[in-house]
Design an enzyme around this catalytic site. Sequence first.
Site, PDB file in Angstrom:
ATOM      1  N   ASP A 188      38.801  69.803   2.027  1.00 21.05           N
ATOM      2  CA  ASP A 188      39.449  71.049   1.829  1.00 21.05           C
ATOM      3  C   ASP A 188      39.255  72.709   2.317  1.00 21.05           C
ATOM      4  O   ASP A 188      38.223  72.613   3.149  1.00 21.05           O
ATOM      5  CB  ASP A 188      38.223  71.195   0.875  1.00 21.05           C
ATOM      6  CG  ASP A 188      38.078  72.562  -0.726  1.00 21.05           C
ATOM      7  OD1 ASP A 188      39.024  73.084  -0.907  1.00 21.05           O
ATOM      8  OD2 ASP A 188      37.062  72.509  -1.267  1.00 21.05           O
ATOM      9  N   HIS A 227      33.345  74.353 -15.757  1.00 25.20           N
ATOM     10  CA  HIS A 227      32.719  74.594 -15.049  1.00 25.20           C
ATOM     11  C   HIS A 227      31.686  74.263 -16.210  1.00 25.20           C
ATOM     12  O   HIS A 227      31.031  75.719 -16.189  1.00 25.20           O
ATOM     13  CB  HIS A 227      33.170  76.333 -14.326  1.00 25.20           C
ATOM     14  CG  HIS A 227      32.299  76.762 -13.632  1.00 25.20           C
ATOM     15  ND1 HIS A 227      31.074  76.095 -13.232  1.00 25.20           N
ATOM     16  CD2 HIS A 227      32.634  77.597 -12.840  1.00 25.20           C
ATOM     17  CE1 HIS A 227      30.355  76.944 -12.725  1.00 25.20           C
ATOM     18  NE2 HIS A 227      31.999  77.884 -11.706  1.00 25.20           N
ATOM     19  N   HIS A 361      34.283  76.333  -3.456  1.00 23.28           N
ATOM     20  CA  HIS A 361      34.539  76.159  -1.894  1.00 23.28           C
ATOM     21  C   HIS A 361      33.847  76.393  -0.786  1.00 23.28           C
ATOM     22  O   HIS A 361      33.358  77.483  -0.488  1.00 23.28           O
ATOM     23  CB  HIS A 361      36.019  75.750  -2.247  1.00 23.28           C
ATOM     24  CG  HIS A 361      36.934  75.621  -3.736  1.00 23.28           C
ATOM     25  ND1 HIS A 361      37.787  74.451  -2.846  1.00 23.28           N
ATOM     26  CD2 HIS A 361      37.037  76.099  -4.296  1.00 23.28           C
ATOM     27  CE1 HIS A 361      38.138  74.276  -4.182  1.00 23.28           C
ATOM     28  NE2 HIS A 361      37.824  75.524  -5.117  1.00 23.28           N
TER      29      HIS A 361
END
Length: 545
Positions: A188, A227, A361
């Site tokens: 990622d 989320h 992330h």
Amino acid sequence: MRVTPLGGLGDIGRNMTVIEHHGQLLIVDCGVLFPEDDHPGVDLILPGFGAIADRLGDVVGLVLTHGHEDHIGAVPYLLKQRPDIPLIGSRLTLALLREKFKEHRLRHTVELIVKDGEQTQVGAFDLEFVAVNHSIPDALAVAISTSAGRILHTGDFKMDQLPLDGRLTDLRAFARLGEAGVDLFLVDSTNAEVAGFTTPERDIAKALGSVLDRSRQRVIVACFASHVHRVQQVMDAAVAHGRKVVYVGRSMVRNMGVARDLGYLHVPENTLIEMRDIENHKPEDVVIICTGSQGEPLSALSRMAANEHPVIQLRRGDTVVLASSLIPGNENSVYRVINGLTRLGAHVVHKGNALVHVSGHASAGELLYCYNIVKPRNVMPVHGEARHLVANADLAVATGVPRKRTIIAEDGVVVDLQNGKASVVGKVDAAYIFVDGATVGDISEAALTDRKILGEEGFVSIVAVVDTRTGKVVSGPDIHARGFVEGDSVFDSVRPQITAVLETALAEGVDDTYQLQQVIRRRMGRWVNDTHRRRPMIVPVVVQT
């Protein structure tokens, strides 16, 4: 093994990677990309399915790393081409997909629910699933092993050491796989440019509490409909302040219902209320959780900002919290919504002025940590724009991965893993597939260009009737415009010019309708450019008598 990314390299979205071994195909993720301003009329953008359209029978499975739209949103469109592709993913991910299938009227029962730490074989591929922390529960990395080597695909992940659900990224598994040998590491890249470590999710609780402490009216929180962790934090803060919670937005209602049913979202008794009942409660007793944090035109928040929502009208003094980061390309849409909310008297809280969002992330420090414990032989950054991919590759090189073994690819690039070495061997078509309403794949780049011209420059139509025997214009030219100038009288000076060039062409023996239309287009185009410095779409029509 052969690795072909069909989306997600160069964009934040439409993630999809195809892995081939012994003639069998394994797909990892199948997501959508949301359109930007230069995609007028487009609803969604799909990965480049065309590259495998004639090989769908070779697909032995579709692994889904987590339940975000940019990783699962295109699955229904793929299954419409082959409905029995086996789906492999975690409990929450597959549950969210089942709800999407209802919307698409799809029936799909070929699925395998897997847990972190679990191993399974799918065709020629041995799969091992690894727990990773992300902004949605049940996210997984996947190790894919064959006789040709081992690939480790992180999916979207971070290394939050204090996750809300207590589910850590399994670095021990990463290290163990590294000891066994990772031949290609797909990592990622979204936060590769961000130094240090991503802020823990629980750190935003204080900021949310502060917002509720200060607010004397309604608080509206916009976030992604998947989320779950963010919704849980808003829910907890609302309960602590004695407020009721209402979901607004179809996808929000659907996804949070799934998360609650499966035990991923804890909703205290007597907390949720229906949107229709919102007026029965005082403004200071309500928290609204809605969609629209990216400025999506039809989302609940955008409709509130435009004062067009059928139930919720913003009042001066309301507080709106944008609990998400900006996806690149959405900046104009988001700022447009913020300005609309502000004009209506709302106080807007966002990442720029309060800690109301943290990323899902891994930042550069976490990526370095992973490279050091995995020690991959080859690296291919995934999930990001070009700048993110390059930054991620630089991090790999800094930890000792040879530059020649870091592959910065783009969608459609074909990478072969052979004898422990990954190399680019070719490229396939991985162009955007546009979804426009019920139409999939029939919208071309040329059509989008025409739409942009129509939207930005307007159009001019010219109709003329000619007699090819006499070589004369017998009617017209009639000129009309939309989105260009007000009043057709502005064309009075060019009408004689068009008549003259048409009759000249007829006198020279030009009697083909298409050629005569091109004569009109050239004359009108020069006139418009000379007099107005514009380039509208010009639609000439010539009728012969």
